[in-house]
Enzyme design. Structure first.
Site, PDB file in Angstrom:
ATOM      1  N   CYS A 143      -2.776  -5.093   8.075  1.00 26.96           N
ATOM      2  CA  CYS A 143      -3.635  -4.123   7.399  1.00 26.96           C
ATOM      3  C   CYS A 143      -4.295  -4.747   6.175  1.00 26.96           C
ATOM      4  O   CYS A 143      -5.497  -4.568   5.942  1.00 26.96           O
ATOM      5  CB  CYS A 143      -2.819  -2.897   6.999  1.00 26.96           C
ATOM      6  SG  CYS A 143      -3.803  -1.555   6.291  1.00 26.96           S
ATOM      7  N   CYS A 180       3.334   3.084   8.743  1.00 25.97           N
ATOM      8  CA  CYS A 180       2.579   4.303   8.459  1.00 25.97           C
ATOM      9  C   CYS A 180       2.186   5.060   9.710  1.00 25.97           C
ATOM     10  O   CYS A 180       2.102   6.287   9.699  1.00 25.97           O
ATOM     11  CB  CYS A 180       1.357   3.984   7.601  1.00 25.97           C
ATOM     12  SG  CYS A 180       0.036   3.096   8.465  1.00 25.97           S
TER      13      CYS A 180
END
Length: 371
Positions: free
Chosen positions: A101, A198
Site C-alpha cells: 500500500c 485493513c
C-alpha cells in the site's frame, strides 16, 4: 510548500496535518477511499478507510480550516494490494500488504497525482525521520523506537523521499500525539489505532482467502516426506505457523510442529520442529534503495524482517540484480514473500522481497530445499 496531507481519519494523520499547517505550509487534506463498499473495512479497531473514517478526517480538516477531498483509489488498491495479496498466498508466499500500500498507493498513486496538480510533497502520520544527507534525502528511524514505522516505509525511493513530509518523526511518544490532538479539539484524540489487515477487518485471513480462492484438500508431511495430516488449502498456511495444523500423527519426541514450507504446486504443507525454522540466508531480486543506490559488492548492515522485529547484524551482497543476506545469527521462521529492510544504524538503506531462504538445518532430499 504546497502539501497534500493524507488523512486516514486517525489521530496520527490528524496531528501531522495540523503541524504542517502550523509550519506555514499550504495544506490540502485528502482521504483515500480504498473500497467501493465504504462501510465494510472497520470492525472496532480493526481495518480502516470507512465512511466513518472519512467523516472523522473531514471534521479535523474543518477545525484546521483547510480544503478537504476524498479521492477514490479503490480500483488501484484492489489491483496492486488486494489482488497481489491473493496471488502471493496462492504462490506459497507471505506478503505484507502495508508495504504494498505504501509502495503503490500512498507514495506512488497519491504522490503522482499530487505532483501533477502542482503540490510539492505528501504529508502522512508515519513515525519516521527524514534527514538531508550528503547524497540526498535519507530515511531514518523515528525517535520513539516502539512506534518506529521506518520498516513499512523501506519501499520508498529517492524520488519519493524528496517529496515526503513526516511531522511526527521526532515526537517521543504516542501519548504526546494524543494529548496534542485533545488540546486541538480533535474528536479522534482517543480513537483506537487500527491494526491487522485493513481489508480483512474480522482478522480471519484463512477464511477470507478460502472465500477468494476456494479450498482444496492436501497433505501435511514431515521433513522425511511422511504424511502426518491433511489440510483444506495450502494457501492458508505460512512459515512459522503452529496453530491450526490438523495433524493425525504426533511427533516422535512429542514436541509441537511448525510449518516449515508451503508447496503450492503440489498443495503440500511441510512441518517440523521449531529448530528447523532457523534460516541461515535470505535472497531476493525485487528490491529498491531508499536514497543512494547501493553499488554491487559486499556490505555490512542490519536486517529487519518484520515490522516489530529486532534488527539483526548481517553481511549482505548485491550482485547481478540479486540481494543476498547472511545474518550474524540465524533468523527464526522466515517466509518467502516477507520484506527484508536493510539498515545502516538508524538509516534505511533499502529493501527486498524475500524470494529464497536457506535453512540452517539440512533438509532431507525427499522434501526438498526451502524456497
Amino acid at each position: 510548500m504546497r502539501i497534500l496531507a493524507a488523512m486516514s481519519g486517525g489521530v496520527d494523520s490528524a496531528v501531522a496535518a495540523a503541524r504542517a499547517v502550523e509550519a506555514g505550509h499550504e495544506v490540502v487534506g485528502v482521504h483515500l477511499a480504498l473500497s467501493r463498499a465504504g462501510g465494510t473495512l472497520r470492525t472496532g479497531s480493526r481495518g480502516c478507510c470507512t465512511i466513518e473514517d472519512a467523516m472523522d478526517a473531514r471534521r479535523v480538516a474543518d477545525i484546521l480550516g483547510i480544503p478537504f477531498y476524498v479521492w477514490d483509489f479503490s480500483e488501484r488498491f484492489r489491483q496492486d494490494v488486494v489482488d497481489d495479496f491473493i496471488a502471493e498466498y496462492q504462490a506459497g508466499r507471505t506478503p505484507n500488504p502495508c508495504m504494498r500500500c505504501n509502495q503503490h498507493i500512498k507514495f506512488a498513486a497519491l504522490l503522482e497525482r499530487g505532483l501533477e496538480l502542482g503540490y510539492d510533497a505528501v504529508c502522512t502520520g508515519h513515525y519516521a525521520k527524514l534527514v538531508d544527507g550528503p547524497d540526498g534525502r535519507e530515511l531514518h528511524r523515528a525517535s520513539e523506537a516502539a512506534k518506529d514505522q521506518s520498516y513499512v516505509l523501506g519501499v520508498l525511493t529517492a524520488e519519493q523521499l524528496a517529496h515526503t513530509y513526516f511531522p511526527l518523526g521526532d515526537t517521543p511518544s504516542k501519548a504526546l500525539v494524543r494529548a496534542e490532538a485533545e488540546r486541538r479539539g480533535f474528536s479522534v484524540a482517543k480513537k483506537p489505532d487500527s491494526y491487522d489487515i485493513c481489508f480483512i477487518p474480522d482478522g480471519d485471513t484463512r477464511g477470507w482467502l478460502a472465500d477468494k480462492v476456494g479450498e482444496a484438500d492436501g497433505e501435511v508431511v514431515d521433513r522425511s516426506g511422511a504424511v502426518v495430516g491433511t489440510h483444506h488449502g495450502a494457501h492458508a498456511y505460512t512459515v512459522g505457523q503452529r496453530r491450526g495444523l490438523q495433524l493425525g500423527v504426533p511427533a516422535p519426541d512429542g514436541k509441537p510442529r511448525f510449518v516449515l514450507e508451503v508447496q503450492p504446486v503440489t498443495n503440500t504443507v511441510v512441518v517440523g520442529p521449531k529448530e528447523a525454522l532457523a534460516t541461515a540466508e535470505i535472497a531476493g531480486e525485487r528490491f529498491s534503495w531508499a536514497g543512494r543506490a547501493q553499488s554491487e559488492g559486499e556490505f555490512a548492515c542490519e536486517v529487519q524482517i518484520r515490522a516489530h522485529a529486532d534488527p539483526v547484524p548481517a553481511q549482505a551482497w548485491f550482485v547481478d540484480g540479486t540481494v543476498r543476506v547472511r545474518p550474524e545469527h540465524p533468523f527464526d521462521g522466515v517466509a518467502p514473500g516477507q520484506t527484508a529492510v536493510l539498515y545502516e544504524g538508524t538509516r534505511v538503506i533499502g529493501q527486498f522481497t524475500i524470494d529464497r531462504t536457506v535453512s540452517a538445518v539440512p533438509v532431507p532430499e525427499s522434501v526438498g530445499a526451502r524456497s
